[in-house]
Scaffold this motif. Structure first.
Motif, short mmCIF file in Angstrom:
data_model
loop_
_atom_site.label_atom_id
_atom_site.label_comp_id
_atom_site.label_asym_id
_atom_site.label_seq_id
_atom_site.Cartn_x
_atom_site.Cartn_y
_atom_site.Cartn_z
N LEU A 289 0.59 -1.24 0.26
CA LEU A 289 -0.49 -0.08 0.25
C LEU A 289 1.17 1.43 -0.26
O LEU A 289 1.53 1.23 0.42
N THR A 290 0.55 2.08 -0.55
CA THR A 290 1.54 3.13 -0.14
C THR A 290 0.73 4.05 1.51
O THR A 290 0.10 4.58 1.30
N PRO A 291 1.62 5.15 1.20
CA PRO A 291 1.61 5.36 2.28
C PRO A 291 0.62 6.39 2.78
O PRO A 291 -0.37 6.38 3.86
N GLN A 292 -0.20 7.10 1.69
CA GLN A 292 -1.36 7.86 2.14
C GLN A 292 -2.97 6.80 2.09
O GLN A 292 -3.61 6.73 2.66
N GLU A 293 -2.28 5.69 1.61
CA GLU A 293 -3.95 4.35 1.70
C GLU A 293 -3.28 4.09 2.90
O GLU A 293 -4.62 3.97 3.84
N ILE A 294 -1.89 4.03 3.27
CA ILE A 294 -2.12 3.30 4.73
C ILE A 294 -2.40 4.15 5.93
O ILE A 294 -3.24 3.89 6.71
N ALA A 295 -2.69 5.48 5.27
CA ALA A 295 -2.98 6.82 6.41
C ALA A 295 -4.60 6.87 6.33
O ALA A 295 -5.06 6.95 7.20
N THR A 296 -5.29 6.45 5.31
CA THR A 296 -6.37 6.41 5.14
C THR A 296 -7.56 5.38 5.72
O THR A 296 -8.72 5.41 6.27
N ILE A 297 -6.49 4.15 6.10
CA ILE A 297 -6.92 3.11 6.59
C ILE A 297 -6.81 3.55 7.89
O ILE A 297 -7.71 3.11 9.09
N SER A 298 -6.33 3.96 8.35
CA SER A 298 -5.82 3.97 10.31
C SER A 298 -6.78 5.51 10.77
O SER A 298 -6.96 5.73 11.44
N SER A 299 -7.13 5.98 9.70
CA SER A 299 -8.28 6.81 10.15
C SER A 299 -9.66 6.42 10.40
O SER A 299 -10.40 7.49 10.99
N PHE A 300 -9.93 5.61 10.72
CA PHE A 300 -10.57 3.68 10.56
C PHE A 300 -10.37 4.49 12.49
O PHE A 300 -11.46 3.65 12.95
N ASN A 301 -9.24 4.81 12.92
CA ASN A 301 -9.21 4.61 14.41
C ASN A 301 -10.42 5.26 15.26
O ASN A 301 -10.55 6.19 15.21
N LYS A 302 -11.06 3.95 15.79
CA LYS A 302 -11.90 4.73 17.00
C LYS A 302 -11.21 4.41 18.68
O LYS A 302 -12.36 4.30 19.78
N ASN A 303 -10.22 3.54 18.63
CA ASN A 303 -9.44 2.91 19.98
C ASN A 303 -10.08 1.61 20.90
O ASN A 303 -11.30 2.11 21.83
N THR A 304 -11.26 1.27 19.88
CA THR A 304 -12.01 0.55 20.52
C THR A 304 -11.85 -0.92 20.00
O THR A 304 -11.94 -1.34 18.87
N SER A 305 -12.26 -1.85 21.03
CA SER A 305 -11.57 -2.96 21.39
C SER A 305 -12.98 -4.10 20.95
O SER A 305 -13.91 -3.71 21.02
N ILE A 306 -12.66 -4.70 20.56
CA ILE A 306 -13.53 -5.74 19.99
C ILE A 306 -14.27 -6.65 20.89
O ILE A 306 -15.99 -7.70 21.31
N PHE A 307 -13.21 -6.95 22.14
CA PHE A 307 -13.23 -7.43 23.33
C PHE A 307 -14.50 -6.71 24.57
O PHE A 307 -14.36 -7.36 25.81
N SER A 308 -14.72 -5.18 24.57
CA SER A 308 -15.05 -4.31 25.19
C SER A 308 -16.77 -3.97 25.13
O SER A 308 -17.12 -4.50 23.54
#
Length: 308
Positions: A289-308
């Motif tokens: 992936l390009t750095p821009q694509e990596i940044a795009t995917i990282s932008s989905f971050n919500k600091n959310t665990s699927i176990f919480s």
């Protein structure tokens, strides 16, 4: 694009990563041992006998790293799968990398080696390649909290390594402060920290801290991003940004997520018992992936665990 790929190749070279497209490369740990950068995850399957065939599918597809744990209650079936592929001559034992974990009710220093020996008996192996403390919290057999410092547990881990029962030792679900306590009070730095990482829980600070300490990071629940847990979550495999990236590389969205983790220098642990999905999950080493694509995917971050 050629310049970017060259940069990636240079990055891989200087970070001890080797391998060919279509196969999981290896990464050099801080103790000199090599770890394949993608593993078959085996947690959470109710039909445990399926794990034997899953191991066979994975090795046939090119996997060389199997991740399990005492908690998963599947070490015996994993061991049968490993025995199958060895008998078939698909791989030699030294070509495999097997990770298992010490559960919380075996944290006393004198319990660690015994617990690993139990796991080895179930796996049918003389040693594992990586043994992890599953969690810093200790408990008694009845599930109540136990007053055992993980520093004592770590001494037992060091003894297991000295006995040759495991080649490398590490931790799982540890934070930076806990890792630094181990570093300050022992002779061995953990080789690995295995933590939950996916696009909605990117863990960038903890990952950076581990890398600064020369500790590799394994990413469990890599597809946690797609688990729908309320209206506040970002969309998953139908999000147009993800779909666009997937179309560009002629890959599935789940393959893009794995490539995202790999391009962050992480070791993802996708789990499956489905032969086609197992094959798909390792078919991620022929693009970046390009750095821009990596940044795009990282932008989905919500600091959310699927176990919480």
């Amino acid at each position: 694009m050629k310049l970017f790929l060259s940069a990636v190749a240079i990055f891989a070279l200087f970070n001890g990563i080797s391998g060919l497209a279509g196969k999981a490369p290896t990464k050099v740990l801080n103790d000199g041992n090599k770890i394949p950068t993608l593993a078959l995850g085996t947690f959470g399957f109710e039909d445990i006998p399926k794990m034997r065939s899953a191991v066979n599918y994975a090795i046939e597809a090119g996997y060389r790293h199997i991740d399990t744990a005492a908690l998963y209650d599947n070490e015996q079936e994993i061991g049968k799968g490993i025995s199958d592929v060895l008998k078939k001559g698909l791989v030699k034992r030294e070509e495999l990398f097997v990770t298992t974990k010490l559960w919380n009710d075996k944290h006393a220093r004198d319990q660690v080696v015994l617990a690993l020996r139990e796991s080895l008996a179930k796996l049918g192996l003389d040693y594992v390649d990586l043994y992890l403390i599953h969690s810093p919290e200790a408990m008694n057999e009845d599930g109540s909290p136990a007053n055992i410092d993980y520093l004592d547990t770590w001494k037992g881990m060091e003894e297991a390594k000295q006995l040759g029962l495991t080649k490398s030792i590490g931790v799982s679900n540890f934070n930076t402060e806990q890792i630094d306590r181990i570093k300050a009070n022992s002779k061995t730095v953990p080789a690995v920290n295995q933590i939950e990482i996916h696009p909605s829980n990117t863990q960038e600070k903890l990952v950076a801290d581990c890398f600064a300490r020369n500790i590799a990071v394994m990413a469990y629940s890599p597809f946690g991003f797609f688990v729908k847990r309320g209206e506040g979550n970002k969309p998953g495999n139908d999000d147009p940004r993800m779909v666009s990236i997937a179309k560009k590389y002629n890959k599935s969205v789940t393959q893009i997520v794995l490539r995202y983790l790999l391009d962050r220098d992480l070791i993802p642990i996708p789990k499956s018992t489905n032969q086609a999905r197992i094959q798909q999950n390792i078919d991620v080493f022929d693009f970046h992936l390009t750095p821009q694509e990596i940044a795009t995917i990282s932008s989905f971050n919500k600091n959310t665990s699927i176990f919480s």
